[in-house]
Structure formats: C-alpha cells, structure tokens
Design an enzyme around this catalytic site. Structure first.
Site, mmCIF file in Angstrom:
data_model
loop_
_atom_site.group_PDB
_atom_site.id
_atom_site.type_symbol
_atom_site.label_atom_id
_atom_site.label_comp_id
_atom_site.label_asym_id
_atom_site.label_seq_id
_atom_site.Cartn_x
_atom_site.Cartn_y
_atom_site.Cartn_z
ATOM 1 C CE LYS A 26 33.544 -39.886 -42.225
ATOM 2 N NZ LYS A 26 33.757 -40.316 -43.609
ATOM 3 C CE LYS A 82 34.471 -34.064 -48.614
ATOM 4 N NZ LYS A 82 33.771 -35.339 -48.250
#
Length: 301
Positions: free
Chosen positions: A171, A239
């Site tokens: 990811k 993030k």
C-alpha cells in the site's frame, strides 16, 4: 452469515460496511461520531454504543481507521479489541498504517489468541462505494483464506502479497505511485494551459496513449472542474507519504522523486488544503507557477 464488528465508519468504512450488510452478514458498526452509523443501519446493519459493545459476539472484527496510533489504541487499549474479542476472532485491518506496526500488532493479536491480517485498500471513495477496491493482503495463508469471501464483497482485486505487514508495504508503494502521478498530471495541466491548449481535448488524447492512467481518468476531470471535495484527503496522503519515506529510510532505499512529492504534499497541507481531495496537489503546483489562487486554480480571468 458472519457476525462482523466494523469499527470506523468514515468515507471508506461506511460503504464497505454497507456492502457487507447487504451481502447478508450481521454487521455491527461503531464510530466515534455516532451519526455515521445511520447509512449502515439503513442498509440492514446495526449500531453499537462502543467498541467493546460491537466486538462482543463478533466472529470478525474489521477496522478502517486513519493512522497507526488509532489502530494501536483500538486494538490494544484498555477497552480494545484484544481485551474483548473471543479467542479465534479474525481481525481484518483495512486501515493504512506503518508496515512494522502492522506486523507487531499481528504478533500481539496472535499472543492474545486472535488472528489478524492487514488488508489496506486502494480505489478511494468511488472504489469503496462500487465495491471495486484493490486489496493488498498480508498475513498467514489460512487467515487470508478465511477472510477472502468477505474481502471479495468489498473489493474487485484481492491479492495475498506476503506475511503480516506486507499488505501495508504494498500500500505504501501504491501511495507513492499515486502521489507521483497526481503531481505530474498537475504539472502537465499547468504546462498545457500556459500554452493555450484545449484542456479537455488534451486530457482525452493523453488518456488514449501511454500517458493514460487511472489517476488521469479519475482526477483530471476533478482538477478541471475545480472539484476538490474529498474522496481521499491530502491529510491522509501526507500521512502515507510519511510512511513511504520512513520505510524507505529503514530499508536503505533511495526515493528521490518520492521524497520531492512528499514535500509537495506537505506544502499543500501547510497551505490549508489538507481537508481537500489529494487532487488538490494541483493547487500547489499551480501556485509555484504563479497561476493559482484560493478561488481560481486555473489562472483563467
């Protein structure tokens, strides 16, 4: 029918929980903002008053939370999943968190008698709403196999990519590629407009060649329409780019382009655009060329 506790009913978690409920599962949802449970209730699910209330009696606990500290707290806190879930419960973490944290939490879950896989998703809000997500899964073979029927309810592409934490590593790579594509798409649009090109026509022809991509298909129209309503917020991509740069440093891997894109995402957030869709990275690119403003991002009169 499986009893599923679904914790985190935001932009992504809510449609995913609804799909599971409509597929015939008993879905009990919990979110820190109680009104977010209403769409799940309308889809045939139930709402819990607390995390422990949702977890009790669940065979599967699904999480879709913003960041590593949130997942850690929900799992290991005093009122966390590990303290209240029955032995053998399968935990599916759809959140995007640090790979090392995912691996550590899976080990803690195993020590508590639970099974845990990391299953971060790609596809954004549209993918969640259309049950067309790409899901990259890390964990033990048997646990991934047990989760697969549920994963296939919410995702179109489900791939087991390795042991615990591997899903999060893939990811991170996904987010690196997506942010880089958005940055280059933004530069291309600013460049084309500066030369007076017909932007919709240019996007159409670019999409038919090697420059075509899912990012171009999904984000160019949002940029051209000044539509930056969040499907995936800059705050979250900021993030994620932190995860990429940190994990790359730990592995001794150089990511020069990725590091630059991470700074551009950070600048977009610092400019006050953190709550906008990550396609708002265009706004920062446009400002660098003196063509952007708070009210008009394309430099048109």
């Amino acid at each position: 029918m499986t009893t599923i506790a679904f914790i985190g009913l935001g932009i992504m978690g809510s449609p995913m929980a609804q799909h599971l409920a409509r597929a015939g599962h008993d879905v009990v949802g919990f979110d820190a903002t109680p009104e977010k449970a209403k769409p799940l209730i309308d889809a045939g699910g139930r709402a819990a008053d607390s995390g422990p209330d949702a977890v009790r009696g669940a065979e599967v606990v699904a999480l879709m939370l913003p960041d590593s500290p949130d997942v850690t707290d929900v799992l290991t806190g005093e009122d966390g999943v590990l303290a209240h879930a029955a032995p053998g419960t399968l935990v599916i973490d759809f959140s995007t968190i640090r790979p090392d944290v995912a691996a550590g939490l899976a080990a803690e879950a195993a020590a508590a008698g639970l099974r845990m896989i990391d299953a971060p998703v790609s596809g954004g809000q549209a993918g969640a709403e259309n049950a067309a997500l790409s899901i990259m899964v890390g964990g033990v073979d048997a646990d991934v196999a047990a989760a697969r029927p549920l994963l296939e309810v919410v995702g179109k592409t489900v791939v087991h990519v390795g042991p615990s934490g591997a899903g999060q590593t893939v990811k991170a790579a996904n987010q690196l590629i997506v942010a880089g594509n958005i940055a280059l798409l933004s530069e291309a649009l600013v460049f084309l407009e500066a030369h007076g090109a017909d932007l919709p026509a240019a996007v159409e022809v670019l999409g038919g060649g090697l420059a075509g991509s899912a990012v171009l298909n999904q984000k160019a129209s949002k940029i051209l329409g000044d539509d930056f309503a969040p499907g995936f917020r800059i705050d979250l991509h900021h993030k994620d780019m932190g995860i990429v740069t940190s994990a790359a440093r730990e592995a001794g891997v150089a990511t020069p382009v990725g590091s630059l894109v991470a700074q551009l995402v950070a600048a977009t957030r610092a400019a006050g655009d953190g709550g906008l869709d990550h396609s708002a990275l265009y706004r920062t690119i446009a400002r660098l060329s003196g063509r952007g403003s708070d009210t008009q991002t394309h430099g048109r009169p």
